[in-house]
Design a protein around this motif. Structure first.
Motif, mmCIF file in Angstrom:
data_model
loop_
_atom_site.group_PDB
_atom_site.id
_atom_site.type_symbol
_atom_site.label_atom_id
_atom_site.label_comp_id
_atom_site.label_asym_id
_atom_site.label_seq_id
_atom_site.Cartn_x
_atom_site.Cartn_y
_atom_site.Cartn_z
ATOM 1 N N ARG A 119 0.836 -1.202 0.000
ATOM 2 C CA ARG A 119 0.000 0.000 0.000
ATOM 3 C C ARG A 119 0.874 1.255 0.000
ATOM 4 O O ARG A 119 0.624 2.212 -0.734
ATOM 5 C CB ARG A 119 -0.924 -0.037 1.225
ATOM 6 N N GLU A 120 1.908 1.244 0.815
ATOM 7 C CA GLU A 120 2.841 2.375 0.851
ATOM 8 C C GLU A 120 3.539 2.545 -0.495
ATOM 9 O O GLU A 120 3.739 3.665 -0.975
ATOM 10 C CB GLU A 120 3.876 2.157 1.949
ATOM 11 N N VAL B 7 1.176 4.188 -3.024
ATOM 12 C CA VAL B 7 1.035 5.621 -2.786
ATOM 13 C C VAL B 7 2.307 6.362 -3.214
ATOM 14 O O VAL B 7 2.237 7.446 -3.825
ATOM 15 C CB VAL B 7 0.699 5.897 -1.309
ATOM 16 N N SER B 8 3.465 5.800 -2.919
ATOM 17 C CA SER B 8 4.727 6.425 -3.345
ATOM 18 C C SER B 8 4.787 6.544 -4.864
ATOM 19 O O SER B 8 5.221 7.576 -5.404
ATOM 20 C CB SER B 8 5.915 5.608 -2.832
ATOM 21 N N LEU C 277 2.190 6.656 -6.923
ATOM 22 C CA LEU C 277 1.182 7.619 -7.373
ATOM 23 C C LEU C 277 1.596 9.062 -7.094
ATOM 24 O O LEU C 277 1.285 9.967 -7.874
ATOM 25 C CB LEU C 277 -0.163 7.319 -6.718
ATOM 26 N N LYS C 278 2.279 9.281 -5.995
ATOM 27 C CA LYS C 278 2.729 10.642 -5.683
ATOM 28 C C LYS C 278 3.701 11.159 -6.742
ATOM 29 O O LYS C 278 3.815 12.376 -6.951
ATOM 30 C CB LYS C 278 3.368 10.684 -4.298
ATOM 31 N N TYR D 265 -7.939 4.911 1.243
ATOM 32 C CA TYR D 265 -6.515 5.130 1.537
ATOM 33 C C TYR D 265 -5.799 5.696 0.310
ATOM 34 O O TYR D 265 -5.033 6.660 0.402
ATOM 35 C CB TYR D 265 -5.870 3.820 1.979
ATOM 36 N N ILE D 266 -6.063 5.097 -0.843
ATOM 37 C CA ILE D 266 -5.388 5.514 -2.080
ATOM 38 C C ILE D 266 -5.736 6.954 -2.436
ATOM 39 O O ILE D 266 -4.860 7.774 -2.737
ATOM 40 C CB ILE D 266 -5.776 4.568 -3.235
ATOM 41 N N ASN E 281 -4.615 9.720 0.243
ATOM 42 C CA ASN E 281 -3.172 9.973 0.290
ATOM 43 C C ASN E 281 -2.636 10.628 -0.975
ATOM 44 O O ASN E 281 -1.553 11.234 -0.942
ATOM 45 C CB ASN E 281 -2.420 8.669 0.566
ATOM 46 N N VAL E 282 -3.362 10.493 -2.070
ATOM 47 C CA VAL E 282 -2.989 11.179 -3.311
ATOM 48 C C VAL E 282 -4.248 11.857 -3.819
ATOM 49 O O VAL E 282 -4.984 11.310 -4.648
ATOM 50 C CB VAL E 282 -2.400 10.205 -4.355
ATOM 51 N N ASN F 288 -5.720 10.855 -10.157
ATOM 52 C CA ASN F 288 -5.598 9.576 -9.464
ATOM 53 C C ASN F 288 -6.996 9.003 -9.311
ATOM 54 O O ASN F 288 -7.706 9.289 -8.347
ATOM 55 C CB ASN F 288 -4.945 9.777 -8.093
#
Length: 389
Positions: free
Chosen positions: A212-213, A216-217, A219-220, A259-260, A263-264, A269
């Motif tokens: 998951r992390e 997100v990394s 996607l950022k 969450y996705i 966080n973005v 997204n």
């Protein structure tokens, strides 16, 4: 009145179906990808424009890219992941310059999707995709024999799987193995046990939280590039929406999506709203998920599934199954009216009818079966449109 774009997936020049045949069936939008380019390499403008011109020559448009695959190194943040992310950014920039607005992708480790049966005969005599947890357990425990597999199954489940295996012929076991380890879409190559075990080993320290992390990394870094390029990303839910082979799953339910997107927080997204993948889990409220993330829905996969208490699920008629398709369609029409835009949709999967049984289609991608699904969905759409005028 805003109506869904009528699209169909096409696997490129190697597809059994030609663009001409899709055009004759009334298709106006093509969903495809440059499957010939290895995962992780850059999609050049020339390659994209060449494929786009091929589609537009027949009066259709390239509506959605499905998919721009994410390299396994990115998912694990290992090896050459930084270079692969840079390549992904360049591909997105090139896609934007070529005028294609939606890119679908997934973040499932190793396997894009899993079924135990590719040609399960339903009551009408057509064949469909089906997932049987007992068959999968037999494969996992006694065919693949992955490391520490017993910890993922109860004694009763292992006994049931063993009993099933005793009834299967050698040919049936071989076919089950091939079905589960079918390679990426667009390919007819199968993974070997050795390749799968090596890949599984590479994920042994990747938990749900870590994957998951990593998502997100990723996607950022890529979502801002997509936004600047006029491209919307649409992540496809896990299929099936639960762990297989002990692998992490992070796009399976509403909590995962929250969450996705939290966080973005960028419209680029977004989500590929797949009713079949999400609908395979009875705990997923498809209507609530649609309402919650309607602003992020950039692409629609509409198909239906029938679930059993045992955990079995299989493809059903597009308008008859456990997915409340009529209510889903109402929400789609309402959203399109409010936003004054159309959302590209394709009928996902379809029955293989007996008159096409000898054609070597990719599993789930028969012509007649998908046309039947598309006709049903378009009929439902037209029947409901009066309500939204």
């Amino acid at each position: 009145m805003y109506r869904m774009t009528q699209t169909m997936r096409w696997y490129g020049p190697n597809d059994l179906l030609s663009l001409k045949e899709l055009k004759q069936a009334g298709i106006t939008g093509i969903v495809t990808a440059l499957h010939e380019i290895p995962v992780g390499e850059i999609w050049s403008q020339n390659a994209i424009l060449e494929r786009k011109a091929e589609i537009e020559a027949l009066g259709m448009e390239w509506s959605v890219i499905e998919s721009l695959p994410v390299h396994e190194d990115i998912k694990k943040r290992s090896g050459n992941f930084e270079q692969y992310i840079e390549n992904y950014k360049i591909s997105l920039q090139n896609i934007g310059k070529c005028g294609i607005e939606v890119v679908a992708y997934n973040f499932m480790p190793i396997l894009d999707w899993v079924r135990t049966d590719h040609f399960y005969e339903n009551k009408e005599g057509a064949t469909v995709l089906r997932y049987d947890p007992v068959k999968f357990a037999f494969f996992d425990l006694f065919l693949l024999k992955r490391k520490n597999v017993e910890q993922d199954y109860s004694e009763a489940a292992m006994a049931e799987a063993k009993a099933l295996g005793e009834k299967l012929s050698s040919e049936e076991k071989e076919q089950l193995f091939k079905n589960i380890l079918l390679g990426l879409p667009g390919s007819k190559e199968n993974f070997t046990p050795e390749i799968i075990k090596d890949l599984l080993k590479s994920y042994q320290h990747i938990t749900d939280e870590k994957l998951r992390e990593n998502l997100v990394s990723f996607l950022k870094e890529v979502a801002p590039v997509a936004a600047e390029s006029g491209v919307k990303l649409a992540i496809h839910p896990d299929d099936p929406p639960f762990s297989v082979l002990g692998l992490p799953r992070v796009v399976s339910n509403q909590k995962d999506l929250e969450y996705i997107f939290n966080n973005v927080d960028a419209n680029a997204n977004g989500l590929c709203y797949c009713t079949g993948s999400l609908g395979a889990n009875p705990k997923n409220d498809l209507l609530e998920i649609f309402e919650k993330f309607s602003d992020r829905i950039h692409f629609l996969h509409l198909r239906n599934v029938k679930r059993e208490a045992s955990g079995v699920f299989m493809e059903s008629d597009h308008l008859a199954g456990d997915v409340p398709m009529t209510e889903v369609m109402k929400k789609i029409l309402k959203l399109q009216k409010e936003k004054q835009k159309t959302i590209p949709m394709r009928p996902d999967h379809g029955y293989l009818h007996s008159m096409e049984k000898d054609k070597k289609y990719y599993a789930g991608y028969s012509f007649i079966g998908r046309l039947k699904g598309l006709a049903e969905l378009r009929g439902l759409e037209l029947g409901l449109l009066e309500t939204f005028k």
